[in-house]
Each structure stands twice: as C-alpha cells, then as structure tokens.
Design an enzyme around this catalytic site. Structure first.
Site, PDB file in Angstrom:
ATOM      1  N   ASP A   1       0.442  10.181  -3.675  1.00  0.00           N
ATOM      2  CA  ASP A   1       0.673   9.260  -2.992  1.00  0.00           C
ATOM      3  C   ASP A   1       1.715   8.853  -2.156  1.00  0.00           C
ATOM      4  O   ASP A   1       2.444   9.538  -1.539  1.00  0.00           O
ATOM      5  CB  ASP A   1      -0.487   7.843  -3.188  1.00  0.00           C
ATOM      6  CG  ASP A   1      -0.594   7.012  -1.810  1.00  0.00           C
ATOM      7  OD1 ASP A   1       0.169   7.491  -0.856  1.00  0.00           O
ATOM      8  OD2 ASP A   1      -1.058   5.815  -1.495  1.00  0.00           O
TER       9      ASP A   1
ATOM     10  N   ASP B   1      -6.159   4.679  -9.173  1.00  0.00           N
ATOM     11  CA  ASP B   1      -4.902   4.860  -8.668  1.00  0.00           C
ATOM     12  C   ASP B   1      -4.025   3.676  -9.116  1.00  0.00           C
ATOM     13  O   ASP B   1      -4.191   2.540  -9.401  1.00  0.00           O
ATOM     14  CB  ASP B   1      -4.920   3.570  -6.924  1.00  0.00           C
ATOM     15  CG  ASP B   1      -3.406   4.701  -6.710  1.00  0.00           C
ATOM     16  OD1 ASP B   1      -2.739   4.540  -6.783  1.00  0.00           O
ATOM     17  OD2 ASP B   1      -3.635   4.594  -5.447  1.00  0.00           O
TER      18      ASP B   1
ATOM     19  N   LYS C   1      -7.688  -0.389  -9.366  1.00  0.00           N
ATOM     20  CA  LYS C   1      -6.683  -0.331  -9.203  1.00  0.00           C
ATOM     21  C   LYS C   1      -6.014  -0.443 -11.019  1.00  0.00           C
ATOM     22  O   LYS C   1      -6.140  -1.205 -11.366  1.00  0.00           O
ATOM     23  CB  LYS C   1      -5.668  -1.350  -8.198  1.00  0.00           C
ATOM     24  CG  LYS C   1      -5.615  -1.228  -6.380  1.00  0.00           C
ATOM     25  CD  LYS C   1      -4.904   0.121  -6.117  1.00  0.00           C
ATOM     26  CE  LYS C   1      -5.126   0.117  -4.574  1.00  0.00           C
ATOM     27  NZ  LYS C   1      -4.044   0.975  -4.190  1.00  0.00           N
TER      28      LYS C   1
ATOM     29  N   GLU D   1      -4.409   9.096  -8.979  1.00  0.00           N
ATOM     30  CA  GLU D   1      -3.391   9.017  -8.067  1.00  0.00           C
ATOM     31  C   GLU D   1      -2.419   8.559  -8.289  1.00  0.00           C
ATOM     32  O   GLU D   1      -2.223   7.123  -9.291  1.00  0.00           O
ATOM     33  CB  GLU D   1      -3.664   7.834  -7.312  1.00  0.00           C
ATOM     34  CG  GLU D   1      -3.656   8.588  -5.630  1.00  0.00           C
ATOM     35  CD  GLU D   1      -3.839   7.036  -4.648  1.00  0.00           C
ATOM     36  OE1 GLU D   1      -5.473   7.270  -4.081  1.00  0.00           O
ATOM     37  OE2 GLU D   1      -3.775   6.382  -3.985  1.00  0.00           O
TER      38      GLU D   1
ATOM     39  N   LYS E   1      -1.675   9.293   4.778  1.00  0.00           N
ATOM     40  CA  LYS E   1      -1.988   7.600   5.396  1.00  0.00           C
ATOM     41  C   LYS E   1      -0.883   7.331   6.972  1.00  0.00           C
ATOM     42  O   LYS E   1      -0.013   7.949   6.690  1.00  0.00           O
ATOM     43  CB  LYS E   1      -1.423   6.711   4.585  1.00  0.00           C
ATOM     44  CG  LYS E   1      -2.178   6.214   3.549  1.00  0.00           C
ATOM     45  CD  LYS E   1      -0.967   5.169   2.281  1.00  0.00           C
ATOM     46  CE  LYS E   1      -2.417   5.244   1.449  1.00  0.00           C
ATOM     47  NZ  LYS E   1      -1.346   4.354   0.271  1.00  0.00           N
TER      48      LYS E   1
HETATM   49 MG    MG Z   1      -2.387   5.640  -3.347  1.00  0.00          MG
END
Ligand code: MG
Length: 339
Positions: free
Chosen positions: A232, A181, A156, A207, A254
């Site tokens: 995303d 991401d 992240k 991402e 997701k």
């Molecule tokens: Mg993501």
C-alpha cells in the site's frame, strides 16, 4: 471551466486508529468543475498527511490547477492530467478531486454511469471489507459485533498486542474472511513471525508489513511468507508497480495516492500485466470519494471501500457497501446526490 471547492469536516462513528495514530475528525475538500454552459461535475480530495497533503494544501494545489482548467476542453482528460502533473508533483488527493469531477461531468453529459463508460460490469465488483481500527480489547470486540453485517473484516495491526487483537477478533467472528494491515509497523523478522502466527487465525493476506522504502525487506518477507503480501504505502502510482513485481503479490490502489480514477484504472492494468493482485482502498471520505472508487471496483480482486460507512455525517449519498456488497449507483456520471 471554473474550479470551486468547499471544505467539509467529517466525524467518524468511532475514533479511527492505525499504527501511526488516530483521530475522530477528518477534513476533506469537495471540488466542483463548472463548464461554460453551466454543466458541473464533483470530486473529492481526502488528503493524507502521510503523503504530504492536508485539507489546507488542497486549495493551494487547486489554485495551481485552475488556470489549466480555465483554458481546457472538458473532454481532454489525458491532457489536463498531464498538465497538472507538469505543474505539481504529488498532491494526489487534489488531482483526484479534479479528475473525478471531470469524469462526473463527462458521464452526466453522456447520460451514462462511469462504470459503463469505462466498459465495466458492476456485478463483477468483489465484496468490500470493513475496517476494524485499533482499540482496547472490550471496545474491539464491540466493534466486531457492530460490524456483524460485513462478511470481510480488515484488521489494523502493528502494536505489541497483535496476537491478542487477532485472537479476540477471530473469537468474535469465527466464520469471517480477515485481512490484516500492519501500516509499515514491522521489521522483516517481526513480519515473518507475525505472518506465521496469522496463518493460525486463517488470515487471507497481509498489507504493507514493512516501511514503504524497504523493498528488499518486502522481497525477503514475500519469498518466505505463506500469505500473500500486498503493497500500500510502497505503491502510489502506476510507475511504482514494475519495481514491485516479484517483491510483493499485489498492490493497494487509492485515489488519494494516485491522482484519480483514470490513473487507478491504469494501475490495475499495469499490475495485471505483471501478474499481480489488485486491491483498492480508501481514506475516511464522503460518498463522493467512495463512489468514485466504487466505479473502478469491477477491476479489483479485493476492495476496502468502507470510508463513508465509518463516517457519522456524510453529506452525500452514492455507492453503498451494505453486507459488504458494493452497490454502484447507475445514475449519470458518479451518480452521487446530496443526502
Ligand atoms: Mg493500508
């Protein structure tokens, strides 16, 4: 069919922090559908406030769906899904819980695991990444060492320390595959500079570098990026995909965004039809939610299904990701049991 639900509070092993903030407590809702003959199926809603859902809005949505299920034929998944969309827009996590529960019920009645009903080979699932959330450097290095059994790490980023973070992780994990991401944190110019930097650390893809609505920015970045760009937050449901073709290289599905495994399978098909890569991610969730996603995993290029592995008090047992290998239960339906 009757719809019942139960709230579950999950604690993560570590505080889980991304560009938007962090927490170590996550409330999810476990849903059970019970047909007239007593047959049941379970599903999970792991709501994300980013998409306007909370543990407290899920029961409100479920109350709207209950009359639909009351009258419905349990096999009519398409009609039930359509009726839920007519009743309420969004609320993907609540819808996903119902859709997963109906699939679980169907699999249990037929005595087959969902991947088999969907015609998928469980051995075709890619390895799952394991997420390294944001932390101070010493803690970051400890997290990477703790994740030693996972061959793929998802990192992240999205602060002014991005290079220091990726450098520390690369030092601790010289041979691992790294995904990044940014959770919408960069401008197009920052994204290009950062991606250039990330190439030097042998990162696989990036991402959601930009805010979800900045599709022109995403196109600008993708046209110049040496790394694939995956959407995303810009991609919730199948109908979002055509406008992302040519804008990004792939999408991250997701369950909490799209409304369930049925829509997830449609998204994979639509993305493939546009020549795009397919990833699936998750929220912090129990093994019910992760196992639902795991049954879809044979359709993916990239999987990030570590939600239950990050949890300290998962009440269920189902799919596992030991060593990154997604092991999908072969029991009927989801194949999830109480831990
Ligand atoms: Mg993501």
């Amino acid at each position: 069919m009757k719809l019942t639900h139960e709230q579950v509070t999950l604690r993560t092993k570590h505080t889980f922090t991304i560009a938007r903030g962090g927490s170590d407590e996550f409330r999810v809702v476990v849903v059970t559908v019970t047909d007239k003959d007593g047959a049941t199926g379970v599903g999970e809603a792991s709501p994300s406030r980013f998409y306007g859902e909370y543990a407290d809005t899920v029961p409100v949505a479920l109350a709207q769906f209950a009359p639909i299920l009351e009258k419905a034929d349990a096999w009519s998944l398409e009609a039930i899904e359509h009726a839920m969309h007519q009743k309420m827009r969004g609320n993907g996590a609540a819808k996903s819980a119902v859709n997963a529960a109906l699939n679980d019920l169907m699999g249990k009645r037929l005595g087959k695991p969902l991947y088999q009903l969907w015609g998928l080979d469980p051995k075709a699932a890619p390895k799952s990444s394991f997420t390294i959330g944001m932390a101070e450097e010493a803690e970051l290095r400890a997290k990477v060492r703790e994740a030693k059994d996972y061959p793929i790490l998802k990192v992240k980023l999205g602060t002014d320390r991005d290079e220091a973070v990726i450098r520390a992780i690369r030092e601790e994990a010289p041979g691992k595959t790294l995904y990044v991401d940014a959770n919408c944190a960069w401008t197009p110019k920052e994204a290009l500079n950062n991606i250039e930097m990330l190439v030097g650390y042998d990162v696989e893809f990036v991402e959601q570098p930009l805010p979800p609505e900045d599709l022109e920015g995403l196109r600008f970045v993708r046209d110049r990026s040496p790394l694939p760009v995956i959407a995303d937050e810009s991609c919730l449901v199948a109908s979002d995909i055509p406008r992302l073709a040519g804008v990004v290289d792939g999408i991250n599905i997701k369950l909490a965004k799209c409304g369930g495994p049925r829509e997830a399978i449609k998204m994979a098909a639509v993305a493939r039809a546009h020549g795009m890569r397919v990833m699936m991610g998750c929220m912090i969730e129990t093994s019910i939610g992760i196992t639902t996603a795991a049954h879809v995993a044979p359709l993916l290029d990239y999987a990030d299904l570590d939600g239950a592995a990050l949890v300290a008090n998962d009440p269920y047992r189902g799919a596992s990701i030991d060593g990154g290998v997604i092991a999908i239960p072969s029991g009927p339906g989801l194949g999830v049991t109480r831990a």
